[in-house]
Write a protein that holds these residues in place. Structure first.
Motif, PDB file in Angstrom:
ATOM      1  N   MET A   1       0.946  -1.182   0.053  1.00 36.00           N
ATOM      2  CA  MET A   1      -0.102   0.168   0.053  1.00 36.00           C
ATOM      3  C   MET A   1       0.825   1.280   0.041  1.00 36.00           C
ATOM      4  SD  MET A   1      -2.833   1.200   2.571  1.00 36.00           S
ATOM      5  CE  MET A   1      -1.899   2.249   3.517  1.00 36.00           C
ATOM      6  N   ARG A   2       2.191   1.256   0.368  1.00 36.55           N
ATOM      7  CA  ARG A   2       2.945   2.317   0.653  1.00 36.55           C
ATOM      8  C   ARG A   2       3.047   3.361  -0.596  1.00 36.55           C
ATOM      9  NH1 ARG A   2       4.921   6.672   1.005  1.00 36.55           N
ATOM     10  NH2 ARG A   2       7.090   6.852   1.857  1.00 36.55           N
ATOM     11  N   ASN A   3       3.087   2.512  -1.667  1.00 37.59           N
ATOM     12  CA  ASN A   3       3.388   3.139  -3.150  1.00 37.59           C
ATOM     13  C   ASN A   3       2.220   3.020  -4.164  1.00 37.59           C
ATOM     14  OD1 ASN A   3       6.177   4.443  -2.546  1.00 37.59           O
ATOM     15  ND2 ASN A   3       6.691   2.245  -2.341  1.00 37.59           N
ATOM     16  N   GLY A   4       1.260   2.625  -3.479  1.00 34.36           N
ATOM     17  CA  GLY A   4       0.029   2.249  -4.369  1.00 34.36           C
ATOM     18  C   GLY A   4      -0.993   3.267  -4.453  1.00 34.36           C
ATOM     19  N   ASP A   5      -2.063   3.137  -5.184  1.00 32.01           N
ATOM     20  CA  ASP A   5      -3.152   4.071  -5.188  1.00 32.01           C
ATOM     21  C   ASP A   5      -4.329   3.868  -4.199  1.00 32.01           C
ATOM     22  OD1 ASP A   5      -5.159   5.536  -5.923  1.00 32.01           O
ATOM     23  OD2 ASP A   5      -5.264   4.782  -8.012  1.00 32.01           O
ATOM     24  N   THR A   7      -7.018   5.005  -3.586  1.00 32.43           N
ATOM     25  CA  THR A   7      -8.154   4.868  -4.199  1.00 32.43           C
ATOM     26  C   THR A   7      -8.716   3.696  -4.307  1.00 32.43           C
ATOM     27  OG1 THR A   7      -7.629   5.700  -6.316  1.00 32.43           O
ATOM     28  CG2 THR A   7      -8.227   7.465  -4.654  1.00 32.43           C
ATOM     29  N   LYS A   8      -7.680   2.969  -4.776  1.00 32.83           N
ATOM     30  CA  LYS A   8      -8.095   1.559  -5.560  1.00 32.83           C
ATOM     31  C   LYS A   8      -7.656   0.291  -4.400  1.00 32.83           C
ATOM     32  CE  LYS A   8      -7.862   2.892 -10.191  1.00 32.83           C
ATOM     33  NZ  LYS A   8      -7.096   3.893 -10.837  1.00 32.83           N
ATOM     34  N   ASN A   9      -7.318   0.659  -3.442  1.00 33.98           N
ATOM     35  CA  ASN A   9      -6.848  -0.224  -2.432  1.00 33.98           C
ATOM     36  C   ASN A   9      -7.763  -1.039  -1.588  1.00 33.98           C
ATOM     37  OD1 ASN A   9      -5.474  -1.241   0.139  1.00 33.98           O
ATOM     38  ND2 ASN A   9      -3.896  -0.798  -1.003  1.00 33.98           N
ATOM     39  N   SER A  10      -8.074  -2.242  -1.578  1.00 31.24           N
ATOM     40  CA  SER A  10      -9.145  -2.890  -0.823  1.00 31.24           C
ATOM     41  C   SER A  10      -8.860  -3.041   0.760  1.00 31.24           C
ATOM     42  CB  SER A  10      -9.570  -4.038  -1.471  1.00 31.24           C
ATOM     43  OG  SER A  10      -8.687  -5.032  -1.611  1.00 31.24           O
ATOM     44  N   TRP A  11      -7.429  -3.325   0.827  1.00 26.98           N
ATOM     45  CA  TRP A  11      -6.824  -3.693   2.025  1.00 26.98           C
ATOM     46  C   TRP A  11      -7.378  -2.492   3.028  1.00 26.98           C
ATOM     47  CZ3 TRP A  11      -3.514  -1.502   5.560  1.00 26.98           C
ATOM     48  CH2 TRP A  11      -2.970  -2.443   6.474  1.00 26.98           C
ATOM     49  N   ILE A  12      -6.842  -1.230   2.699  1.00 24.50           N
ATOM     50  CA  ILE A  12      -7.174  -0.181   3.714  1.00 24.50           C
ATOM     51  C   ILE A  12      -8.750   0.043   3.892  1.00 24.50           C
ATOM     52  CG2 ILE A  12      -7.062   1.582   2.060  1.00 24.50           C
ATOM     53  CD1 ILE A  12      -5.534   1.752   5.276  1.00 24.50           C
ATOM     54  N   LYS A  14     -10.711  -2.098   5.103  1.00 23.13           N
ATOM     55  CA  LYS A  14     -11.257  -3.057   6.098  1.00 23.13           C
ATOM     56  C   LYS A  14     -11.012  -2.317   7.431  1.00 23.13           C
ATOM     57  CE  LYS A  14     -10.205  -7.116   3.280  1.00 23.13           C
ATOM     58  NZ  LYS A  14      -9.066  -8.280   3.191  1.00 23.13           N
ATOM     59  N   PRO A  15     -12.249  -2.444   8.007  1.00 18.75           N
ATOM     60  CA  PRO A  15     -12.209  -1.604   9.473  1.00 18.75           C
ATOM     61  C   PRO A  15     -11.021  -2.135  10.234  1.00 18.75           C
ATOM     62  CG  PRO A  15     -14.514  -2.414   8.993  1.00 18.75           C
ATOM     63  CD  PRO A  15     -13.511  -3.030   7.901  1.00 18.75           C
ATOM     64  N   GLU A  16     -10.788  -3.346  10.398  1.00 18.69           N
ATOM     65  CA  GLU A  16      -9.627  -3.772  11.240  1.00 18.69           C
ATOM     66  C   GLU A  16      -8.297  -3.100  10.827  1.00 18.69           C
ATOM     67  OE1 GLU A  16     -10.419  -7.031   8.179  1.00 18.69           O
ATOM     68  OE2 GLU A  16     -11.683  -5.751   9.502  1.00 18.69           O
ATOM     69  N   ASN A  17      -7.861  -3.141   9.449  1.00 20.39           N
ATOM     70  CA  ASN A  17      -6.895  -2.643   9.015  1.00 20.39           C
ATOM     71  C   ASN A  17      -6.893  -1.114   9.075  1.00 20.39           C
ATOM     72  OD1 ASN A  17      -6.087  -5.025   8.409  1.00 20.39           O
ATOM     73  ND2 ASN A  17      -7.024  -4.783   6.093  1.00 20.39           N
ATOM     74  N   LEU A  18      -7.874  -0.524   9.030  1.00 22.01           N
ATOM     75  CA  LEU A  18      -7.816   1.073   9.337  1.00 22.01           C
ATOM     76  C   LEU A  18      -7.625   1.417  10.888  1.00 22.01           C
ATOM     77  CD1 LEU A  18     -11.154   2.055   7.368  1.00 22.01           C
ATOM     78  CD2 LEU A  18      -8.857   3.145   7.169  1.00 22.01           C
ATOM     79  N   LYS A  19      -8.115   0.363  11.661  1.00 23.41           N
ATOM     80  CA  LYS A  19      -7.917   0.640  13.283  1.00 23.41           C
ATOM     81  C   LYS A  19      -6.316   0.285  13.270  1.00 23.41           C
ATOM     82  CE  LYS A  19      -9.097   0.403  17.666  1.00 23.41           C
ATOM     83  NZ  LYS A  19      -9.841   1.459  18.197  1.00 23.41           N
ATOM     84  N   ILE A  20      -5.896  -0.680  12.707  1.00 20.98           N
ATOM     85  CA  ILE A  20      -4.466  -0.921  13.115  1.00 20.98           C
ATOM     86  C   ILE A  20      -3.668   0.236  12.508  1.00 20.98           C
ATOM     87  CG2 ILE A  20      -2.446  -2.357  12.063  1.00 20.98           C
ATOM     88  CD1 ILE A  20      -4.205  -4.780  11.876  1.00 20.98           C
ATOM     89  N   VAL A  21      -3.887   0.676  11.141  1.00 25.89           N
ATOM     90  CA  VAL A  21      -3.215   1.953  10.606  1.00 25.89           C
ATOM     91  C   VAL A  21      -3.131   3.218  11.509  1.00 25.89           C
ATOM     92  CG1 VAL A  21      -3.044   3.684   8.782  1.00 25.89           C
ATOM     93  CG2 VAL A  21      -3.119   1.176   8.414  1.00 25.89           C
ATOM     94  N   HIS A  22      -4.474   3.485  12.079  1.00 23.92           N
ATOM     95  CA  HIS A  22      -4.765   4.535  13.095  1.00 23.92           C
ATOM     96  C   HIS A  22      -3.982   4.436  14.288  1.00 23.92           C
ATOM     97  CE1 HIS A  22      -6.692   7.665  14.787  1.00 23.92           C
ATOM     98  NE2 HIS A  22      -7.624   6.805  15.860  1.00 23.92           N
ATOM     99  N   GLU A  23      -3.808   3.096  14.922  1.00 22.52           N
ATOM    100  CA  GLU A  23      -3.665   3.290  16.306  1.00 22.52           C
ATOM    101  C   GLU A  23      -2.064   3.220  16.007  1.00 22.52           C
ATOM    102  OE1 GLU A  23      -4.847   2.933  19.104  1.00 22.52           O
ATOM    103  OE2 GLU A  23      -6.944   3.332  18.261  1.00 22.52           O
ATOM    104  N   SER A  24      -1.319   2.613  14.942  1.00 25.05           N
ATOM    105  CA  SER A  24       0.065   2.747  14.551  1.00 25.05           C
ATOM    106  C   SER A  24       0.508   4.276  14.478  1.00 25.05           C
ATOM    107  CB  SER A  24       0.442   2.013  13.426  1.00 25.05           C
ATOM    108  OG  SER A  24       0.039   0.561  13.714  1.00 25.05           O
TER     109      SER A  24
END
Length: 194
Positions: A1-5, A7-12, A14-24
């Motif tokens: 995801m670091r160098n990706g788009d 707007t087209k990323n499905s991983w980000i 997902k609620p659990e992944n948003l939570k991980i990124v936010h807490e990090s």
């Protein structure tokens, strides 16, 4: 995801992944990431996404309109309907609410350690926490990247990153420790020398 788009990323999405990124991000410090958002009076740019709105007003309005569909203009209704369709509206609202509270209180947000991705925090430290960069920290950064298997990023640290070039490192010795990959992956640390 670091160098990706994004707007087209499905991983980000997902609620659990948003939570991980936010807490990090909270553990690392959102204040250290502020320079990634280029703001002017009525627009902002983040990761190549241009939005023609005032950033602070947008964040306030998103928080305000989440549970009040009756006051949502078309923009906010579409935003929250997309989040509901992706089933991540409640975590997006939580993130916006916490982000806005940090802005008004001028405090660092407490993070929930069980959701923190330490790898992400380490990578953020390498890329964005360079005020006191010295040879010892550079070598530590090199070994952190190597530990995570980010050999191209470790190479870029040695030879392709402006902030590291003036530091005394035994580049040839360190380079010999890297493993060449048969499959190219976008590095975390990109070449910023060319």
């Amino acid at each position: 995801m670091r160098n990706g788009d994004w707007t087209k990323n499905s991983w980000i999405r997902k609620p659990e992944n948003l939570k991980i990124v936010h807490e990090s991000f909270k553990k690392f410090g959102y204040d250290k990431l502020e320079h990634l958002i280029f703001k002017s009076e009525n627009e902002f740019l983040i990761q190549g996404i241009y939005i023609k709105r005032n950033f602070e007003n947008l964040m306030d309005s998103l928080e305000l309109t989440y549970s009040k569909p009756e006051i949502q203009t078309k923009y906010y209704a579409e935003f929250w309907n997309r989040r509901k369709a992706e089933q991540n509206d409640s975590i997006v609202y939580e993130i916006i609410r916490e982000f806005n509270s940090m802005k008004s209180d001028k405090k660092r947000l407490n993070y929930q350690n069980q959701f923190v991705n330490d790898t992400l925090v380490d990578l953020l430290k390498i890329e964005f926490d360079n005020q006191n960069l010295n040879s010892q920290k550079a070598e530590s950064d090199f070994y952190t990247l190597k530990k995570y298997g980010l050999n191209q990023s470790a190479y870029n640290l040695l030879y392709e990153r402006a902030e590291y070039l003036e530091l005394e490192l035994n580049r040839e010795k360190l380079k010999k420790e890297l493993i060449k990959t048969a499959e190219y992956e976008q590095p975390w640390l990109i070449d910023n020398e060319k």
